[in-house]
Every structure is written in C-alpha cells, then in structure tokens.
Scaffold this active site. Structure first.
Site, PDB file in Angstrom:
ATOM      1  N   LYS A 170      13.021  13.183   9.507  1.00 47.48           N
ATOM      2  CA  LYS A 170      13.157  11.933   9.873  1.00 47.48           C
ATOM      3  C   LYS A 170      13.492  11.973  11.269  1.00 47.48           C
ATOM      4  O   LYS A 170      13.342  13.053  11.919  1.00 47.48           O
ATOM      5  CB  LYS A 170      14.756  11.354   9.222  1.00 47.48           C
ATOM      6  CG  LYS A 170      15.739  12.489   9.525  1.00 47.48           C
ATOM      7  CD  LYS A 170      17.037  11.574   8.923  1.00 47.48           C
ATOM      8  CE  LYS A 170      16.991  11.850   7.373  1.00 47.48           C
ATOM      9  NZ  LYS A 170      17.288  10.501   6.672  1.00 47.48           N
ATOM     10  N   ARG A 171      13.306  10.918  11.944  1.00 42.43           N
ATOM     11  CA  ARG A 171      13.458  10.971  13.263  1.00 42.43           C
ATOM     12  C   ARG A 171      14.700  11.705  13.768  1.00 42.43           C
ATOM     13  O   ARG A 171      15.896  11.755  13.036  1.00 42.43           O
ATOM     14  CB  ARG A 171      13.481   9.707  14.184  1.00 42.43           C
ATOM     15  CG  ARG A 171      12.122   8.814  14.161  1.00 42.43           C
ATOM     16  CD  ARG A 171      11.107   9.782  14.935  1.00 42.43           C
ATOM     17  NE  ARG A 171      11.472   9.598  16.173  1.00 42.43           N
ATOM     18  CZ  ARG A 171      10.762   9.004  17.341  1.00 42.43           C
ATOM     19  NH1 ARG A 171       9.797   8.444  17.029  1.00 42.43           N
ATOM     20  NH2 ARG A 171      11.314   9.075  18.706  1.00 42.43           N
ATOM     21  N   LYS A 177      11.539   7.812  -1.234  1.00 47.14           N
ATOM     22  CA  LYS A 177      10.409   8.673  -1.522  1.00 47.14           C
ATOM     23  C   LYS A 177      11.106  10.005  -1.983  1.00 47.14           C
ATOM     24  O   LYS A 177      10.187  10.475  -3.166  1.00 47.14           O
ATOM     25  CB  LYS A 177       9.696   8.896  -0.165  1.00 47.14           C
ATOM     26  CG  LYS A 177       9.106   7.790   0.254  1.00 47.14           C
ATOM     27  CD  LYS A 177       8.542   7.656   2.006  1.00 47.14           C
ATOM     28  CE  LYS A 177       8.596   6.345   2.519  1.00 47.14           C
ATOM     29  NZ  LYS A 177       8.642   6.264   4.127  1.00 47.14           N
ATOM     30  N   LYS A 196      21.912  10.658  12.470  1.00 49.84           N
ATOM     31  CA  LYS A 196      21.479  10.748  11.250  1.00 49.84           C
ATOM     32  C   LYS A 196      21.854  12.578  10.939  1.00 49.84           C
ATOM     33  O   LYS A 196      21.768  12.858   9.878  1.00 49.84           O
ATOM     34  CB  LYS A 196      19.783  11.131  11.587  1.00 49.84           C
ATOM     35  CG  LYS A 196      19.158   9.657  11.630  1.00 49.84           C
ATOM     36  CD  LYS A 196      17.635   9.594  11.640  1.00 49.84           C
ATOM     37  CE  LYS A 196      17.023   8.468  12.017  1.00 49.84           C
ATOM     38  NZ  LYS A 196      17.016   7.553  10.736  1.00 49.84           N
ATOM     39  N   HIS A 199      17.183  -4.257  11.856  1.00 50.64           N
ATOM     40  CA  HIS A 199      16.894  -3.005  11.255  1.00 50.64           C
ATOM     41  C   HIS A 199      17.997  -1.854  11.699  1.00 50.64           C
ATOM     42  O   HIS A 199      17.706  -0.814  11.648  1.00 50.64           O
ATOM     43  CB  HIS A 199      15.455  -2.450  11.490  1.00 50.64           C
ATOM     44  CG  HIS A 199      14.497  -3.116  10.890  1.00 50.64           C
ATOM     45  ND1 HIS A 199      14.087  -2.641   9.413  1.00 50.64           N
ATOM     46  CD2 HIS A 199      13.776  -4.193  10.981  1.00 50.64           C
ATOM     47  CE1 HIS A 199      12.936  -3.661   8.936  1.00 50.64           C
ATOM     48  NE2 HIS A 199      12.839  -4.592  10.098  1.00 50.64           N
ATOM     49  N   THR A 254      14.449   4.981   4.053  1.00 45.65           N
ATOM     50  CA  THR A 254      13.244   4.751   3.282  1.00 45.65           C
ATOM     51  C   THR A 254      12.504   6.050   2.672  1.00 45.65           C
ATOM     52  O   THR A 254      12.375   6.067   1.366  1.00 45.65           O
ATOM     53  CB  THR A 254      12.310   3.719   3.764  1.00 45.65           C
ATOM     54  OG1 THR A 254      12.018   4.433   4.909  1.00 45.65           O
ATOM     55  CG2 THR A 254      12.415   2.700   3.639  1.00 45.65           C
TER      56      THR A 254
END
Ligand code: 26W
Length: 807
Positions: free
Chosen positions: A543-544, A655, A549, A354, A651
């Site tokens: 998100k984290r 959504k 990111k 992952h 993911t």
C-alpha cells in the site's frame, strides 16, 4: 460484427500494415501489442457509439464519475476478457508468431493515480459498464503517471513514467470536441436590456482536448468511456515575439498550457496548496462541465432539466469546483437566476469522502482562487454567504458551529464544506468511516441534513482481481459452483462454503496457492533479482507508505522475531517471508526513512545465516497495479494494521481476502465489515478500537509502554543503534518516544505492539495446522462476494444516483 480467431487475425494484420507499414513477420512485440489494442479499441468504439445513441434516444439519466485519478493499470487482457475474446485473441496472436503472455506483460500500466482512490475509480468504471449504467469517467490525461520507484542503496529514487509510448494505443483523441478554459483576467458586470451581464476579460486561454478510452463491460454490449483531458495552448506560438527574435518567450504561453497535464501529483492523503494543482483541478472541472452541459443541450435543447438527466459523482473534494463552475454556466451562459441554478446544481452533484486525516483536507488560499478564477471566486463567495445564513438560522447564531461549517474562513476555502453545501449526498466508503463522518468530522452538518449522509462500502472489480489474475482459483470456483455465474453474481462464492470440510478441495486450494507463490517468486527474480523462500508464509503489506498505515509497526514486530531468533538460534519456527511494497510521496521524508529502514532490516536478516530458511524480508521495488495482480494470488497473510479510525476503507484488504489470504488487522475501515462476515475465528484481529484509539490519543504516553515491555525496549534500541549496513534510525526512535513537531507516537504503535505480536503468534500457530488454515482461507474467499464492486455500484445506483441497472 462478431469476432472469432480468424477475424481477429485478419484485423490485426490489417492494423500492422496500415499503421506501421509492416507485416506480422516484420513487426516487433510493441507494434503487435499496439495493433491488438487498436483492434479491440475499434470493437469497443463501435459499441460505444451504439450505447450513446440508445442512452440519448431513451433519455436515460447519465452518471458522470469525476476523479483526478484513474489507476487503470493494463488494459489488453482486461478488455479481451470482458469482450469474451481472451481465448480467440491468444490463439490469433499465437498463430501470427507471438506469445500473448509476452504482450500482456509488456503493456505499461496506465498509472494515472496514487493508490486506493484512483484504483477504486477504475474498478467502478468496470462495474458501472457491466451493470449497463450509462456512465462516463473524467480525469486528466497526465503525460507522466505515478513515478517509477527504484531502490538505490536502500533509498527510494523516483523516475518518470512515460506510459504513453505504448499505452496511447487505447486513446482516441477528439480535437473537434475540445473545450476552452479561462484562467485569470478580470470580471466586469454591466446591465444589458435589464439583464445583469457578467463579462470576464483579459483571461488566459487553455484548450482541453478529450482523449477517450473506451471501457467494455463483462457480458454486455454496453460500452462506456473514460474521458481524459489533455491541455494545449490554443495558439501554437506567439508570432509577434517570434518575429522580434524572442524565440524562447514566443512559446512561453504554450509551455504554460502544456504543463497543466504534464504530471500527476504524487501526494497521497496529503494536501499542499500548490497553484499548479489548482490549475489542474479547474482545467479538469471546467472542461468536464462544459462537455456535459454541451451534450445535454444537444439532446434536450435546454439545461432546465439537467439534474433530472445527469448526476455528477465527485471522487473526494478534488473536483469540488464543479459546484461553482456548473453555477457559472447556468447563470452566466444559460441566463438562469440564482435559485434555479442552485436547485439544479444541488440535485446534480454528489460527493464521496475518502479520508478523515486532517492534513488531507483541501483548503485553498482565497488569494490564489481570487487571482486564478475570479468569476468562480465570486460564485463561491455567494454560495458561502447563503450557506452561512442557513447555518446561523439553524443553529440560532451559535458562532462555534458557524465557524466549523463555514466554506470561506480565515482566508481559505474549505472544499469539503463546499461539497456538503452544494451536493445532494455525502457518503463515506465503509460503515465505520461513514459513522465517523456523521458523528465527528461532519457532525453539525449531519444534524442539519441527516438524510444527506450515506454509506457505500467500497468494492473491487472481482473479475479482474480474482477471475483474471488467479486462473487456478477461478477454475476451482467454476468447478465447485457449477459454472462461472459468480462472475456476474459474486454472492455465488458463498456456495464454496459447503466444501469447508472437504479435504480434497482444501488440498487443491493449498496447491493453487503454492503454484501462485512459485509464479510470484519467478516474477520477483526477474524484476529485481531476489530469490524468495516459497516455503515461508507469504506475509504481505503493500500500500502507499504512510505513518497511519503503520508499516513501522510491522517492522517492529519483525525485529522482535529476529531478536528472539538471535537469543535462540536453534529455535524451531514456521518460516516466514515478509514482503513490503510501497511508494512514498517524494516530499514525505519520514515515509522515505521507513523505506530505508525496511531495506536495512532486510539486509541484516537476509545476510544472517541463523535466519536462513526461517526469516526473510524483501522490499518489492515499484509496487503498482500489475505487480498487485501477481502478488494477490500468491499472498497468505494480508497486513491491514492502520491505527483504528484512520483508514477510510481500504480495498487491498478485499483483494487479499478474495484470493484466500488471511488478514491480520485492526478494526478499521472495511476490516470491520470483513470481521462481521468472518467472525473472530477467520481473521486475526488485534489492537485498539477506533473509539479507544481516539480516547487514548487525548492523553497518551508511549514511554509507559516502552518501560513496561522488555522486548519492545530492545526492538526500539535496535532501531536506534542500527544495522550491519551502518545505518541508524535514531530519528524514528525519537519520533516514537518523544515526537518531533508532532505528538510522540501519533499513530499509537507502541500501544498496539503487544497485541499485534500476539495476533501474529496466533496466525503462525494456525498455519502449523494447514488443513485448518486452508479451511479459513476457503471461508474468506466464500464470504468475499459482498466486497465486489458490482454490489457497491448497485448501492450507488439505488441510493444516490437513482438510475436503473442490470439486476
Ligand atoms: C490533496 C491530496 C490528497 C490526495 C489523495 C488527499 C487525499 C487523497 C485521497 C482521498 C487519498 C485516498 O486515496 N484515500 C483512500 O481512498 C480509498 C478508496 O476509498 C480508501 O479505500 C482508503 O482507505 C483511503 O485512504
């Protein structure tokens, strides 16, 4: 037994009396919530028994999904929904004098996970069950889930999450199925009747007690189980020490055992070689493998066909010790020879990767393993030795390859290489990510065994993430597609596309979004007292918090808008409401600084009158599954802006898409496949590609971009000089321009800044034409069916597990 409203009412009243000794008039909301949970649990438990009987009688192959994290969120509404009892339950609860919505709302999230990997496991459990696959999830029954986040003076503060207070109504402890786990001690070998016997002694014992959570599928009687292991000491107290008056020492061993399942490690995508974490992993793995093999023997009387009837999917390397643990049981307990045990193990285990971030790859110090798991360590050494021989043979002694592919090297055990050696399949979680695994991260192993390397692009439980959380949109879809078939055939969403030119439908889509925005605004007001501008574009990054990111890139862009507005206070602009939600790992200082920066910026912008009704920035406290459920339906822009090549899949991106938000994103992870579905016209792409980013990284100078772009320069200087709250962020400024024990601007924010701002500009211009926007939104929903977890699970079933599933 089929349930209707009356039967539910009766059962709930009964539960209240028997468990809480009260009537429905006397019960409080918490008792009512638990009573409802217990009633649904009973229904599922009964079906679970039937499912297991059928599975064993028909000798079906079982899937065992092992994950250190299962981010289940809330269950009451979900289970009622899947059981087809949502409306009857609502009515029953109503007639008993309660409001179902209040009960749904007070249920604590089962937050037994950090982020994407944990939520994926939860979505997959739903799909495996819905597709009638005999499957069990395994994890640890953490007493404390992911910490609760408070923001105090702009900074993250962590609070414990004792979810079990109300959440344990779903759990069924099964002490009679406990397993015993052995830590430490010594290993001796001796010969017995010509057999080489391994004796492990002087170990510390810990009991693993299963707490089962039943999982209902949609439109099926099939019920699967999530088995959560709780750690306990086998003896309540040391009476010898107690008698000697050493009261504290007398319960030391108990405390040592309890701590194993005390708390979830909150690091996401960052490995630390902590001994407690290794204890958790082995505790989890050993309990699970013992439980699976025990049940297999009960049905088949032997382990010789174990691999034919079982497949163990491991969610990243965290459960990698299953490989040596299964070998241990097959050799030491079942008396097999190495070759036979290896054949079974290799064919029973499959590994999903992952992440490609180097700092997330698990490498356990050999010393730690040797001390804590002496027998497992011996087996790992043997696996490593044989693997190395194979690699040497294949690569004709090329020592560079041997080193790269080694399992034990330089005093540490590389868990990913162990999984590659010991598994039947290795898969990435998006097309791009799987290519990176094949061509880069695991290149040499892939040349040796190309068939082993596969892709299964992630998916989400669309029943939860669309139908359940967005009832307005669900109704519209049912109306337009002539029924709710899309719930089990997600590709049906495609039919929405024929309404892309229907002005009335597009208008309704817009109205649904507006209502969802208002509903979220109410929620935000209630939760943290903030008043959101619902006329602004809801532009969301949740998100984290992680540098890759690039929440910081989002911040840089917002500052650039702010500076433009300060230059031209009367500037006409489309109002924008920027929403952030993110937990930072408690020890990740830079991530915490970025949260602080977002809050400083929010304070500055929200208090400057020139921004009124134009720009707003809000940091949403304690982002979690249940907040995502409110937020996804309300979002208009989805920020998916990681440095290309770094986000394995994502993911959240799916959504948002499914709920009609448009994506501003890089060609990273599953965004690539979203783009393939959508074409350039229905997504706002920007930035370097993964190849370009990798190439640039070898020779990157952010200063070039700083010098070249006047706006970028002003933005960075603003960070350095700080905001009206008096806080300055020179550390972050330095990090971007000069680095700090790391390359300057490792994640290429400055390189992508210009192209990001341009994409945001295109996005805002598109929003001015609402019909065009709504059309794009409709196409996003219509083409999102491929990202349903049902599709992912069908692919696992076909290509990796080789098990049948409901088509
Ligand atoms: C050992 C510390 C640690 C903890 C968690 C290392 C790595 C992890 C996870 C593998 C990180 C994770 O959650 N990865 C995410 O997995 C999602 C599901 O596949 C993907 O969608 C995300 O892109 C990926 O970051």
């Amino acid at each position: 037994m089929t349930y209707n409203k009356e039967a539910l009412k009766e059962a709930i009243v009964q539960k209240l009396r028997l468990n809480y000794g009260c009537t429905e008039q006397q019960a409080n909301d918490g008792e009512m919530l638990k009573a409802c949970a217990m009633v649904l649990r009973d229904i599922m438990a009964e079906r679970g028994v039937q499912t297991r009987l059928d599975t064993n009688r028909q000798e079906k192959r079982k899937v065992h999904y092992m994950s250190m994290e299962f981010l289940m969120g809330r269950s009451l509404m979900k289970n009622a929904y899947n059981l087809g009892l949502l409306e009857p339950l609502r009515e029953a609860v109503g007639e008993l004098g309660f409001k179902a919505a209040d009960l749904f709302d007070m249920e604590p999230d089962a937050g037994l996970g950090n982020g994407g990997l944990g939520r994926l496991a939860a979505c997959y459990l739903d799909s495996m069950t819905t597709l009638d696959i005999p499957a069990t999830g395994y994890s640890i029954c953490y007493e404390l889930g992911i910490f609760k986040q408070k923001i105090v003076e702009g900074q993250q503060v962590e609070l414990p999450d004792d979810w079990k207070n109300l959440g344990d109504a779903w759990l069924m402890p099964k002490p009679q199925e406990a397993e015993e786990i052995h830590f430490g001690g010594k290993v001796r070998t001796r010969w017995d009747n010509g057999h080489h016997m391994v004796v492990h002694e002087d170990y510390t014992r810990v009991l693993a007690i299963p707490c089962d959570m039943e999982v209902a599928g949609y439109g099926t009687e099939h019920v699967n189980t999530l088995r959560l292991w709780d750690a306990k000491s086998p003896k309540p107290i040391d009476m010898q020490l107690f008698r000697a008056g050493q009261y504290l020492q007398a319960s030391e061993e108990q405390a040592m055992a309890d701590v194993i399942s005390k708390i979830l490690y909150p690091e996401d995508n960052h490995y630390e070689g902590k001994s407690l974490r290794l204890k958790q992993q082995y505790f989890f793995v050993s309990a699970t493998v013992q439980s699976i093999t025990r049940q297999h023997i009960e049905v088949y009387g032997t382990l010789k066909n174990f691999h034919e009837k079982n497949v163990i999917q491991i969610n990243d390397t965290h459960p990698a010790l299953v490989i040596p643990e299964l070998m241990r049981i097959l050799i030491d307990d079942a008396g097999m020879n190495w070759e036979e045990a290896w054949h079974i193990t290799k064919n029973a285990v499959a590994y999903t990767n992952h992440t490609v971030l180097a700092e997330a790859l698990e490498c356990w110090p050999q010393k730690l393993m040797e001390e804590l798991l002496p027998r497992v360590w011996q087996i790992i050494q043997e696996i490593s030795k044989r693997w190395q021989e194979r690699v040497e043979g294949f690569y004709h002694g090329d020592m560079q390859k041997v080193e790269k592919m080694a399992i034990i090297w330089g005093g540490s055990v590389r868990m990913a290489n162990l999984c590659i050696a010991g598994g039947t399949a290795v898969n990435g979680v998006s097309a791009l990510h799987s290519d990176i695994l094949r061509n880069d991260v695991f290149r040499d192993a892939c040349v040796m065994e190309p068939e082993k390397f596969k892709n299964v692009t992630n998916g989400i439980d669309h029943r939860r993430w669309l139908a359940q959380i967005n009832p307005g949109l669900d109704s519209l879809i049912c109306e337009l597609t002539g029924g709710n078939d899309y719930l089990t055939v997600p590709q049906k969403l495609r039919e929405l596309e024929s309404y892309a030119d229907d002005a009335a439908v597009l208008k309704r889509l817009e109205e649904i979004k507006q209502q969802n925005k208002e509903a979220f605004a109410k929620f935000a007001k209630r939760q943290q007292g903030v008043v959101l501008n619902t006329n602004g574009i809801f532009d969301v990054q949740v998100k984290r918090l992680h540098e890759y990111k690039r929440q910081l890139l989002n911040v840089l862009h917002i500052i650039s808008l702010y500076l433009q507005l300060k230059d031209h206070p009367d500037m006409e602009m489309v109002p924008q409401t920027f929403l952030f939600g993110a937990k930072a790992a408690p020890g990740y200082a830079v991530a915490k600084r970025i949260i602080q920066l977002i809050n400083s910026l929010a304070d500055e912008i929200n208090n400057n009158p020139i921004c009124k009704d134009k720009l707003q920035v809000v940091f949403l406290e304690n982002y979690r599954v249940s907040m995502a459920e409110m937020l996804m339906p309300a979002s208009e822009v989805s920020q998916q802006i990681s440095t290309a090549g770094k986000e394995a899949s994502g993911t959240g991106n799916m959504k948002f898409m499914m709920n009609g938000a448009l994506t501003v994103g890089t060609l990273d992870g599953a965004n690539v496949e979203m783009h393939e579905m959508l074409g350039d016209e229905n997504i706002f792409l920007f930035g370097l590609t993964a190849d370009e980013a990798a190439r640039l990284s070898t020779n990157y100078d952010p200063m070039l971009f700083y010098n070249r772009d006047g706006m970028l320069r002003r933005v960075l200087d603003q960070i350095k000089h700080g905001f009206r709250d008096g806080k300055t962020y020179e550390d972050l400024y330095q990090r971007l321009l000069y680095g700090a024990n790391c390359p300057a601007d490792q994640y290429l924010l400055l390189a992508d800044f210009g192209s990001y701002c341009a994409a945001e500009q295109r996005m805002v211009n598109t929003y001015r034409n609402r019909e065009q926007w709504n059309k794009m939104s409709l196409r996003n929903i219509a083409r999102s069916g491929i990202f349903a977890a049902d599709r992912s699970i069908a692919e696992y079933a076909e290509n990796i597990w080789h098990v049948p599933y409901k088509k």
